[in-house]
Enzyme design. Structure first.
Site, short mmCIF file in Angstrom:
data_model
loop_
_atom_site.label_atom_id
_atom_site.label_comp_id
_atom_site.label_asym_id
_atom_site.label_seq_id
_atom_site.Cartn_x
_atom_site.Cartn_y
_atom_site.Cartn_z
N THR A 205 3.16 -0.12 -6.77
CA THR A 205 1.79 0.28 -7.05
C THR A 205 0.88 0.03 -5.86
OG1 THR A 205 1.70 -1.81 -8.20
CG2 THR A 205 1.64 0.17 -9.54
N GLY A 206 1.44 -0.44 -4.76
CA GLY A 206 0.62 -0.54 -3.57
C GLY A 206 0.09 -1.93 -3.27
N LYS A 207 0.77 -2.97 -3.74
CA LYS A 207 0.30 -4.33 -3.47
C LYS A 207 0.39 -4.66 -1.98
CE LYS A 207 3.28 -6.00 -6.39
NZ LYS A 207 3.81 -4.75 -6.92
N GLU A 424 18.67 22.12 -26.66
CA GLU A 424 17.36 22.03 -25.98
C GLU A 424 16.35 22.95 -26.67
OE1 GLU A 424 16.68 19.77 -23.94
OE2 GLU A 424 18.75 19.11 -23.69
P1 ADP Z 1 4.42 -2.88 -3.91
O1 ADP Z 1 3.32 -2.94 -4.94
O2 ADP Z 1 5.76 -2.90 -4.55
O3 ADP Z 1 4.25 -3.85 -2.80
P2 ADP Z 1 3.99 -1.01 -1.82
O4 ADP Z 1 2.65 -1.47 -1.41
O5 ADP Z 1 5.12 -1.44 -0.98
O6 ADP Z 1 4.28 -1.41 -3.33
O7 ADP Z 1 3.96 0.57 -1.96
C1 ADP Z 1 5.03 1.37 -1.61
C2 ADP Z 1 4.55 2.69 -1.06
O8 ADP Z 1 3.99 3.50 -2.08
C3 ADP Z 1 3.46 2.54 -0.04
O9 ADP Z 1 3.98 2.35 1.22
C4 ADP Z 1 2.72 3.86 -0.14
O10 ADP Z 1 3.36 4.84 0.65
C5 ADP Z 1 2.90 4.24 -1.58
N1 ADP Z 1 1.72 3.90 -2.37
C6 ADP Z 1 1.69 3.03 -3.41
N2 ADP Z 1 0.45 2.96 -3.94
C7 ADP Z 1 -0.32 3.79 -3.23
C8 ADP Z 1 -1.72 4.15 -3.29
N3 ADP Z 1 -2.55 3.64 -4.22
N4 ADP Z 1 -2.17 5.04 -2.39
C9 ADP Z 1 -1.35 5.56 -1.46
N5 ADP Z 1 -0.05 5.26 -1.35
C10 ADP Z 1 0.47 4.39 -2.22
ZN ZN Z 2 18.35 16.14 -26.57
#
Ligand code: ADP
Ligand code: ZN
Ligand code: MG
Length: 610
Positions: A205-207, A424
């Protein structure tokens, strides 16, 4: 030790290379012919000699035919005198270019020393390099306690602009950065600077991304470490590494220390299955000590990220430690569109592409999934030799990310194809003929991953609440495939097993968790420990009697039977429609939303209420 052998091999190879290079440049010169004095005299007399250089007693002679020769004169006697004894008149000698060279001291010594010393020097250097390496090796072993704390030197600077959505998270973090920059503003009001901020959310989720964005935005030193690095390699160093990491951050204050994947060390102490991990506990204790050790005005903020907040030690979450918690949710439809947009940068898209439509089809996707999807689309377009990715590639990537790649090559018999088409078609028709049902987006009988075929249906709008009627409709739709097989062929296949599993799980949930059983009423059964975000159940404690257990089972049974009846009723009253859909599916294999509803249109189905 293996390092030593590596160095040794390295040294030997170097020596070999040097030897080869030398032998290239060192062409053995033809050694000049050695003339006796009488031969020399004869040559001088015949005018064959053009030049003589005298170097001590050595004579370096150049002959007319441009060859070299050497000779020796007598000691202590001049050249002219020597030759005179051989009957050469000084006048004859005068025609030859005679020069006396005094050999300079360094040339002389260099001539002797270089050939002997050079190899020694080279060997010396190699040994020195080897020892130096060995020494750093030893030092490393002793400095394991040091954290490999990295000052953020991320290659590309990431800012909040690169992070789509996550509005609340951004706001929170902006405030934190402000704390660091203008602490006075807050301290004057008696506010305490937050020490720790915990970013929590499902994977992808982008942490990590947003933490890096903070680094890019804040303009203060940003230290980055993954918690697993605290404990890698050697036991007993986690705690001292932690100390070191915090010390480094404090020295650089105001600064931010980011500990990624903190659950690697921050698990509840003493709760581990299979015995506690002492190392981890020590490290965790040290983190707690360090967090407590901050003075009121220490301007270091500790940022940590985890996707398992449920397993974190409560002590970490106490006020004064990671007291601020920021939740990163899976993106909603608008955020998904924004994320897709960010990741379409640098990927040429067909101007007709509507990312919104992709966002509609991707509920439950994380940012990482969406980034992956865009990438898959680009790969697909390239594989098809297109210059731009079109909506088709995007849609296909959605399915690829959900279900795995299409397996067009899987050979299925005509009979199997027919069964799949009716199966289906059954799902799709039930969904299309019930009120409250989600719209059918796509029906396909091409097998994908483990699924033999699939029907994709999605609500028109994102919803967070679902009614009992909607759930019943879902159940009926899930059983649509099974019902259709039974109705059409009088028999069922194992192709419905996954549907049945899903339906049973949903029905049980309706009864035990959502209070949607009329008989058992509004109460929940079973104490379920759930992972907060992942929605995954860890364990369920049975907190009801055997009698209730029986009733639950019978209620679940009732729901499933009712759903099956509904599906059956829909299908048997629209047998002709089912046939039309199945025929079209066998012909085209995949029906998009419009194609599907085009098949239904002539039949003018009136949606039934469940
Ligand atoms: P985690 O929450 O597991 O640390 P990451 O920060 O590593 O996740 O996110 C993985 C990848 O997903 C990022 O490098 C980016 O490319 C994409 N990503 C995730 N969230 C976002 C967001 N809100 N906006 C843009 N890209 C995102
Ligand atoms: Zn089915
Ligand atoms: Mg991460």
């Amino acid at each position: 030790m293996s390092n030593f052998f590596k160095n040794l091999t390295w040294a030997i190879v170097t020596l070999l290379v040097i030897a080869v290079v030398f032998s290239f440049f060192y062409e053995p010169q033809k050694s000049p012919q050695n003339l006796s004095l009488s031969e020399l005299a004869a040559k001088v007399a015949s005018g064959d000699v053009t030049q003589i250089r005298i170097n001590g007693n050595d004579l370096n002679i150049k002959l007319k035919d441009n060859t070299d020769a050497v000779s020796q004169k007598e000691d202590g006697v001049g050249l002219a005198d020597t030759l005179k004894n051989f009957g050469i008149e000084p006048a004859t000698l005068a025609k030859v270019d005679v020069a006396v060279e005094s050999q300079s001291g360094w040339q002389f010594w260099a001539g002797i020393l270089i050939p002997t010393l050079l190899p020694l020097i080279i060997i010396g250097v190699i040994f020195w390099l080897m020892f130096r390496q060995a020494k750093t090796g030893v030092n490393q072993a002793f400095s394991f306690g040091r954290s490999n704390l990295r000052l953020s030197t991320f290659k590309e600077r990431i800012t909040f602009k690169d992070v789509a959505g996550l509005k609340e998270t951004k706001e929170e973090l902006v405030e934190v950065v402000d704390f660091l920059k203008n602490p006075k503003k807050f301290l004057d009001l008696g506010a305490r600077i937050p020490r720790g901020i915990l970013l929590m959310g499902p994977p992808g989720t982008g942490k990590t991304l947003i933490a890096r964005a903070v680094a890019g935005e804040s303009g203060v030193p940003f230290f980055f470490i993954s918690a697993s690095e605290f404990v890698e390699m050697f036991v007993g160093v986690g705690a001292s590494r932690t100390r070191d990491a915090f010390m480094t951050a404090k020295r650089a204050s105001p600064s931010i220390l980011f500990i990624d994947e903190i659950d690697a060390v921050g698990r509840q102490r003493g709760a581990g299955l299979g015995g506690g991990n002492d190392e981890r506990e020590q490290t965790l204790n040290q983190i707690l000590v360090e967090l407590d050790g901050f003075d009121r005005d220490t301007r270091v903020i500790v940022l940590a990220a985890t996707n398992r907040p449920d397993i974190l030690d409560p002590a970490l979450l106490r006020p004064g430690r990671f007291d601020r918690r920021v939740i990163l949710d899976l993106p909603d439809i608008n955020d998904r569109e924004a994320i897709l947009k960010i990741h379409s940068e640098g990927k040429p898209l067909d101007p007709k592409v509507d990312l919104r439509k992709v966002a509609v089809r991707t509920p439950g996707f994380s940012g990482a999934d969406l980034a992956n999807l865009m990438n898959e689309a680009a790969i697909l377009a390239a594989r098809r030799g297109k210059k731009v990715a079109t909506q088709d590639e995007l849609f296909e990537s959605v399915e690829k990310v959900i279900l795995g790649p299409e397996r067009k090559s899987r050979v299925i018999s005509l009979k199997e194809k027919e069964i799949t088409a009716y199966h289906e078609g059954g799902h799709a028709l039930v969904a299309a003929s019930l009120k409250n049902a989600d719209t059918v987006q796509k029906v396909s009988i091409i097998s994908r991953g483990f699924a033999g075929g699939y029907t994709m249906k999605l609500p028109l709008e994102e919803e967070h609440l679902r009614t009992r009627k909607q759930f019943l409709t879902d159940l009926a739709t899930m059983l649509g495939g099974y019902a259709s097989e039974k109705l059409t062929f009088g028999d069922v296949t194992n192709g419905a097993s996954n549907d049945l599993k899903q339906a049973s799980e949903l029905a049980r949930k309706l009864v035990t968790k959502y209070g949607m059983s009329e008989k058992l009423g509004p109460q929940t059964f079973g104490n379920t420990e759930e992972m907060v975000f992942l929605g995954r159940e860890i364990s369920t404690e049975k907190n009801y009697s055997e009698k209730i257990a029986e009733e639950i089972d019978s209620e679940v049974n009732g729901l499933i039977n009712k759903a099956h009846q509904i599906a059956n009723k829909v299908l048997s009253s629209h047998k002709n429609v089912l046939q039309a859909i199945a025929k079209k599916l066998m012909e085209k294999e995949t029906l998009e939303h419009e194609d599907f509803y085009a098949v239904l249109k002539p039949f003018k189905i009136k949606p039934m209420a469940v």
